[in-house]
Design a protein around this motif. Structure first.
Motif, PDB file in Angstrom:
ATOM      1  N   LYS A 517      13.913 -52.045  60.834  1.00  0.00           N
ATOM      2  CA  LYS A 517      15.504 -51.789  60.655  1.00  0.00           C
ATOM      3  C   LYS A 517      15.808 -51.655  59.093  1.00  0.00           C
ATOM      4  N   VAL A 518      14.808 -51.935  58.435  1.00  0.00           N
ATOM      5  CA  VAL A 518      15.016 -51.800  57.207  1.00  0.00           C
ATOM      6  C   VAL A 518      14.715 -50.378  56.449  1.00  0.00           C
ATOM      7  N   ASP A 519      13.307 -50.429  56.799  1.00  0.00           N
ATOM      8  CA  ASP A 519      12.842 -48.753  56.312  1.00  0.00           C
ATOM      9  C   ASP A 519      11.688 -48.292  57.428  1.00  0.00           C
ATOM     10  N   HIS A 520      11.881 -47.587  57.800  1.00  0.00           N
ATOM     11  CA  HIS A 520      10.851 -46.788  58.930  1.00  0.00           C
ATOM     12  C   HIS A 520       9.471 -46.705  58.382  1.00  0.00           C
ATOM     13  N   ASP A 521       9.710 -46.114  57.330  1.00  0.00           N
ATOM     14  CA  ASP A 521       8.247 -45.738  56.755  1.00  0.00           C
ATOM     15  C   ASP A 521       7.498 -46.803  56.365  1.00  0.00           C
ATOM     16  N   LEU A 522       8.106 -47.925  55.817  1.00  0.00           N
ATOM     17  CA  LEU A 522       7.398 -49.164  55.582  1.00  0.00           C
ATOM     18  C   LEU A 522       6.597 -49.835  56.771  1.00  0.00           C
ATOM     19  N   SER A 523       7.541 -49.714  57.807  1.00  0.00           N
ATOM     20  CA  SER A 523       7.139 -50.350  59.144  1.00  0.00           C
ATOM     21  C   SER A 523       5.918 -49.950  59.713  1.00  0.00           C
ATOM     22  N   VAL A 524       5.934 -48.128  59.579  1.00  0.00           N
ATOM     23  CA  VAL A 524       4.841 -47.497  60.223  1.00  0.00           C
ATOM     24  C   VAL A 524       3.515 -47.743  59.292  1.00  0.00           C
ATOM     25  N   LYS A 525       3.810 -47.816  57.943  1.00  0.00           N
ATOM     26  CA  LYS A 525       2.448 -48.117  57.099  1.00  0.00           C
ATOM     27  C   LYS A 525       2.032 -49.447  57.585  1.00  0.00           C
ATOM     28  N   LEU A 526       2.915 -50.500  57.716  1.00  0.00           N
ATOM     29  CA  LEU A 526       2.464 -51.751  57.904  1.00  0.00           C
ATOM     30  C   LEU A 526       1.789 -52.124  59.304  1.00  0.00           C
ATOM     31  N   ALA A 527       2.243 -51.491  60.226  1.00  0.00           N
ATOM     32  CA  ALA A 527       1.612 -51.379  61.705  1.00  0.00           C
ATOM     33  C   ALA A 527       0.495 -50.917  61.681  1.00  0.00           C
ATOM     34  N   ASP A 528       0.117 -49.819  60.751  1.00  0.00           N
ATOM     35  CA  ASP A 528      -1.218 -49.157  60.582  1.00  0.00           C
ATOM     36  C   ASP A 528      -2.096 -50.254  59.896  1.00  0.00           C
ATOM     37  N   ASN A 529      -1.636 -51.161  58.950  1.00  0.00           N
ATOM     38  CA  ASN A 529      -2.526 -52.001  58.247  1.00  0.00           C
ATOM     39  C   ASN A 529      -2.976 -53.088  59.063  1.00  0.00           C
ATOM     40  N   LEU A 530      -1.971 -53.471  60.015  1.00  0.00           N
ATOM     41  CA  LEU A 530      -1.997 -54.569  61.025  1.00  0.00           C
ATOM     42  C   LEU A 530      -2.792 -54.323  62.218  1.00  0.00           C
ATOM     43  N   GLY A 531      -3.043 -53.387  62.616  1.00  0.00           N
ATOM     44  CA  GLY A 531      -3.427 -52.576  63.834  1.00  0.00           C
ATOM     45  C   GLY A 531      -2.375 -53.078  64.982  1.00  0.00           C
ATOM     46  N   VAL A 532      -1.255 -52.710  64.689  1.00  0.00           N
ATOM     47  CA  VAL A 532      -0.061 -52.920  65.772  1.00  0.00           C
ATOM     48  C   VAL A 532       0.571 -51.594  65.902  1.00  0.00           C
ATOM     49  N   LYS A 533       1.376 -51.589  67.020  1.00  0.00           N
ATOM     50  CA  LYS A 533       2.140 -50.342  67.283  1.00  0.00           C
ATOM     51  C   LYS A 533       3.047 -49.842  66.445  1.00  0.00           C
ATOM     52  N   ALA A 534       2.961 -48.715  65.890  1.00  0.00           N
ATOM     53  CA  ALA A 534       3.997 -48.033  65.015  1.00  0.00           C
ATOM     54  C   ALA A 534       5.323 -47.855  65.995  1.00  0.00           C
ATOM     55  N   PRO A 535       6.375 -48.384  65.325  1.00  0.00           N
ATOM     56  CA  PRO A 535       7.678 -48.158  66.097  1.00  0.00           C
ATOM     57  C   PRO A 535       8.336 -46.899  65.780  1.00  0.00           C
ATOM     58  N   GLU A 536       9.107 -46.752  66.803  1.00  0.00           N
ATOM     59  CA  GLU A 536      10.136 -45.421  66.956  1.00  0.00           C
ATOM     60  C   GLU A 536      10.932 -45.599  65.744  1.00  0.00           C
ATOM     61  N   LYS A 537      11.590 -44.761  65.191  1.00  0.00           N
ATOM     62  CA  LYS A 537      12.591 -44.732  64.050  1.00  0.00           C
ATOM     63  C   LYS A 537      13.892 -45.658  64.776  1.00  0.00           C
ATOM     64  N   SER A 538      14.093 -46.735  64.203  1.00  0.00           N
ATOM     65  CA  SER A 538      15.202 -47.459  64.600  1.00  0.00           C
ATOM     66  C   SER A 538      16.645 -46.901  64.532  1.00  0.00           C
ATOM     67  N   GLU A 539      17.427 -47.325  65.539  1.00  0.00           N
ATOM     68  CA  GLU A 539      18.783 -46.991  65.398  1.00  0.00           C
ATOM     69  C   GLU A 539      19.614 -47.730  64.264  1.00  0.00           C
ATOM     70  N   VAL A 540      19.252 -48.823  64.117  1.00  0.00           N
ATOM     71  CA  VAL A 540      19.893 -49.817  63.155  1.00  0.00           C
ATOM     72  C   VAL A 540      19.392 -49.155  61.752  1.00  0.00           C
ATOM     73  N   GLU A 541      18.115 -48.606  61.756  1.00  0.00           N
ATOM     74  CA  GLU A 541      17.637 -48.274  60.420  1.00  0.00           C
ATOM     75  C   GLU A 541      18.551 -46.684  60.237  1.00  0.00           C
ATOM     76  N   SER A 542      18.720 -46.182  61.143  1.00  0.00           N
ATOM     77  CA  SER A 542      19.226 -44.635  60.844  1.00  0.00           C
ATOM     78  C   SER A 542      20.862 -44.775  60.824  1.00  0.00           C
ATOM     79  N   SER A 543      21.518 -45.919  61.623  1.00  0.00           N
ATOM     80  CA  SER A 543      22.848 -46.019  61.752  1.00  0.00           C
ATOM     81  C   SER A 543      23.646 -46.679  60.910  1.00  0.00           C
ATOM     82  N   THR A 544      22.847 -47.929  60.592  1.00  0.00           N
ATOM     83  CA  THR A 544      23.843 -48.960  59.887  1.00  0.00           C
ATOM     84  C   THR A 544      24.360 -48.315  58.429  1.00  0.00           C
ATOM     85  N   LYS A 545      25.499 -48.374  58.323  1.00  0.00           N
ATOM     86  CA  LYS A 545      26.051 -47.897  56.829  1.00  0.00           C
ATOM     87  C   LYS A 545      25.638 -48.709  55.735  1.00  0.00           C
TER      88      LYS A 545
END
Ligand code: HDE
Length: 723
Positions: A517-545
């Motif tokens: 919800k903060v930064d999609h790219d950060l969470s995808v890279k983190l997911a990869d480092n941690l061995g968990v599922k990479a999330p879809e782009k969050s609506e909050v991340e893309s929609s919250t002004k």
């Protein structure tokens, strides 16, 4: 192998550095504030030329043997000297602070640049010629009193101003926002971040399941998480941290006009951090690193300084901000309200004794003086209860009477009794109103005394949280967007390190999803480092002004720092018998620039130079030191010295490690062969020239003449965030 102990290293650093700048302290003198005078009068003792006594003043003739029934007989209980010593010893410890247990403090003064009487009637801000004494305690949060200094953690920044109208405490942190919005959650937060209750692991770090379990369930902590995973939480020195009041306070002037105010401390030396690997290693080799650095700089007369800044917001403007001014998880970007720097604080004296000063000091955000008031921030409101409550428990009812906590202005009231009461008040009347005491102490007039600002309050009792506190991601994103790519990389690295220590995969996943919800790219890279599922782009991340500003360069250490001084920095100089004259030249230049040159060699005895006419006794041996102690490394020339260095594995390992930690490294004349051997750079100096390649400076046949370059490179490298 005693010299390998971290204590051994530390002591040598202090001694060597103090030696390097011998005489400076005497020349600069030590500030004599009103607080110093008071402490001298009421508390400070000197044991020189005295005779040992019991605590009741009876001279003692022996401390080696207790009184016994016969030389080999049992000890007699009538040995009052034994009982006196042992009983006091048995009670030497008091509870450590429940948070911020590990800290170091120093005395100094604050001076305002110009009168702020239009904004506040607070005593320290009226007269530019007035030096208000201060006592500042800098701390970590999570670890116990004996934990390491360089762990990844928030730093506390507590300042007690001993003003003419009572003590004012500005009890802040080096991060401008907090984990939670309401104080009622503080016990949960602290339980979660402290060592886990079943096994009391881990010490001095939040890299464990309980912490991440809690915060991953608490979206309001997201902004703070971004800050604590940044380089802010691994500072190079207490002298190089910001301080923030965090909450919104009020300034009230003599006409009773109130404005909201935020407080900021800015270190004169700039904000600088370690590299994570360096922080980890330093925690092992010298757990007192930051404490020693603060102590030593003051002993050397290189006094730490901070400017105090304020952001002032008219009460009528507060509601126009894109977030709630009472929400401590929000920061007011400088782009919206600029910071005005109003004065400077200088720390110029170390405490005489740790326990009665640093340990017994009590700071409390509710220690307010006329002209300063609180806001309705629910986090601050709860703190107003907690700090005195914990002081009663930790230090005792009469903590305000202890020398370090006593105001420098007169104290008169009808408080009496309680454990360890010191003050003896003459007269019969201990109540108000009275006629037997002539009506004294008399009430102050409104223009002299503290009057709470009559802030209008309307509402029904409720435990609901205001809707204006509900956006938890915009400012987390603003912070992340304000970073350089290097700093973003460090944040990813920090999240990856901490969360890889979390054994419950569900918690890792929840954190990755939250950060999405903060930064999609950060969470995808983190997911990869941690061995968990990479999330879809969050609506909050893309929609919250993004509320307010999208990015604030002032939040980036790299963007906001000037890397232009070597003042206070330590330079390790590698010498073996036969070193050339560049050593003395560089040492002179460094000392003149306010840096601390420290020499290292294979053995502790005097090392002769190439001419054989002079020697240097090294500050350290290679085995009892580490590259992590220094901001920059220097390898002089001298054929014999360099040949010996090329054979010395501990020295070569140190220099290579220093390169890994982005230290500025300079090598001259034959010394260039050392950095070539280690393949630290591609480009080295030709004869009669200077070359700079990736933080490594080489010079051949040109004398030194490179202090300026080394200074600049050391400044950059010491930022520890430039690569
Ligand atoms: Fe503290 N905090 N805190 N805190 N805090 C303490 O007080 C507390 C908070 C801070 O060098 C304790 O004397 C609550 C924010 C510093 O002696 C305790 C809440 C900020 C220090 C306490 C907070 C701080 C403390 C522990 C949530 C930055 C060390 C021992 C509402 C603005 C002071 C003690 C020193 C210490 C309570 C949150 C800074 C328990 C209830 C936000 C620098 O009273």
């Amino acid at each position: 192998m005693a010299d390998l102990s971290s204590q051994g290293i530390g002591r040598s650093v202090a001694n060597a550095a103090a030696h390097a700048v011998q005489g400076v302290k005497g020349a600069l003198g030590v500030g004599m504030t009103e607080k110093r005078q008071q402490l001298n009068q009421i508390a400070v003792q000197d044991n020189a030329n005295t005779v040992l006594t019991t605590s009741s003043g009876v001279p003692i003739t022996t401390v080696d043997d207790s009184l016994k029934a016969g030389e080999r007989g049992p000890t007699l209980i009538e040995d009052f000297q034994f009982r006196d010593r042992m009983a006091h010893f048995d009670r030497e410890r008091i509870p450590e602070r429940v948070v911020h247990a590990r800290g170091s403090a120093a005395h100094g003064y604050f001076q305002v640049y110009e009168s702020l009487s239009d904004l506040t009637r607070a005593a320290p801000f009226q007269d530019p010629s007035k030096k208000t004494p201060v006592f500042v305690r800098l701390s970590t949060v999570q670890g116990s009193k004996g934990s390491a200094d360089t762990v990844r953690d928030v730093r506390g920044f507590a300042t007690k101003f001993y003003t003419d109208e009572g003590n004012w405490d500005l009890v802040g942190n080096n991060i401008p926002v907090f984990f939670i919005q309401d104080a009622v959650k503080f016990p949960d937060l602290v339980h979660a971040l402290k060592p886990e209750p079943h096994n009391e692991i881990p010490q001095g770090q939040t890299a464990h399941d309980n912490f991440w379990d809690f915060v991953s369930l608490l979206p309001e902590s997201t902004h703070m998480l971004m800050w604590i995973m940044s380089d802010r939480t691994i500072p190079r020195s207490f002298r190089m941290i910001n301080g923030f009041g965090v909450h919104t306070f009020r300034f009230v002037n003599a006409d009773g006009v109130s404005r909201f105010v935020k407080f900021h401390w800015r270190p004169v030396l700039g904000v600088h951090s370690f590299i994570w690997d360096e922080a980890l290693k330093t925690a092992g080799r010298d757990p007192d690193y930051l404490r020693r650095d603060l102590w030593m700089s003051i002993e050397m007369g290189d006094f730490p300084e901070w400017e105090l800044g304020i952001q002032v917001i008219e009460e009528s403007e507060a509601d126009k901000l894109p977030f709630d001014i009472l929400d401590a998880t929000k920061y007011i970007p400088e782009e919206i309200v600029p910071i005005r720097y109003i004065g400077k604080m200088t720390l110029n004296r170390n405490p005489d004794e740790f326990f009665p000063e640093t340990e017994q000091a009590v700071f409390h955000p509710g220690h307010l003086i006329p002209g300063i008031d609180v806001s309705e921030d629910p986090l601050l409101q709860g703190r107003l209860f907690s700090y005195t409550d914990t002081a009663f428990h930790r230090v005792g009812t009469n903590f305000n009477e202890l020398p370090i906590n006593r105001p420098v202005c007169p104290v008169h009231n009808h408080q009496r009794g309680g454990f360890m009461r010191h003050t003896i008040v003459k007269g019969q009347a201990n109540y108000h109103p009275n006629s037997l005491g002539g009506g004294c102490p008399a009430l102050a007039s409104a223009s002299k005394g503290y009057v709470h600002y009559p802030a209008p309050v309307i509402g029904r009792k409720t435990s609901n949280r205001a809707g204006s506190f509900s956006d938890h991601f915009s400012q987390a994103r603003m912070f992340y967007n304000s970073m350089t790519d290097t700093e973003k990389g460090h944040i990813l690295g920090a999240f990856s390190f901490e969360l890889s220590k979390v054994s419950t995969m569900g918690i890792r996943q929840r954190m990755v999803d939250l950060l999405n919800k903060v930064d999609h790219d950060l969470s995808v890279k983190l997911a990869d480092n941690l061995g968990v599922k990479a999330p879809e782009k969050s609506e909050v991340e893309s929609s919250t002004k993004v509320l307010g500003v999208a990015a604030s360069p002032a939040l980036s250490i790299i963007k906001s720092n000037k890397y232009d001084t070597i003042r206070g920095r330590m330079v390790g100089i590698y010498i073996m018998p036969g070193y050339d004259s560049t050593v003395s030249e560089l040492m002179g230049a460094l000392t003149a620039a306010g840096a601390v040159p420290l020499t290292l060699s294979a053995k502790g005895g005097p090392v002769p130079d190439a001419s054989g006419s002079s020697t240097t006794t090294p500050s350290f041996t290679f085995s009892a030191s580490s590259s992590t102690q220094f901001d920059a490394l220097f390898i002089p020339g001298g054929r014999k010295s360099v040949d010996a260095l090329l054979e010395n594995v501990p020295a070569l390992v140190q220099i290579a490690e220093g390169f890994k930690h982005l230290k500025a490294i300079a090598a001259v004349n034959e010394g260039v062969e050392v950095v070539q051997r280690l393949s630290l750079m591609v480009k080295t100096a030709e004869d009669n020239s200077v070359a700079v390649d990736y933080g490594v400076i080489t010079a051949k046949g040109v004398g030194t003449g490179m202090n300026g370059k080394l200074g600049k490179a050391a400044g950059m490298a010491a930022g520890a965030v430039s690569g």
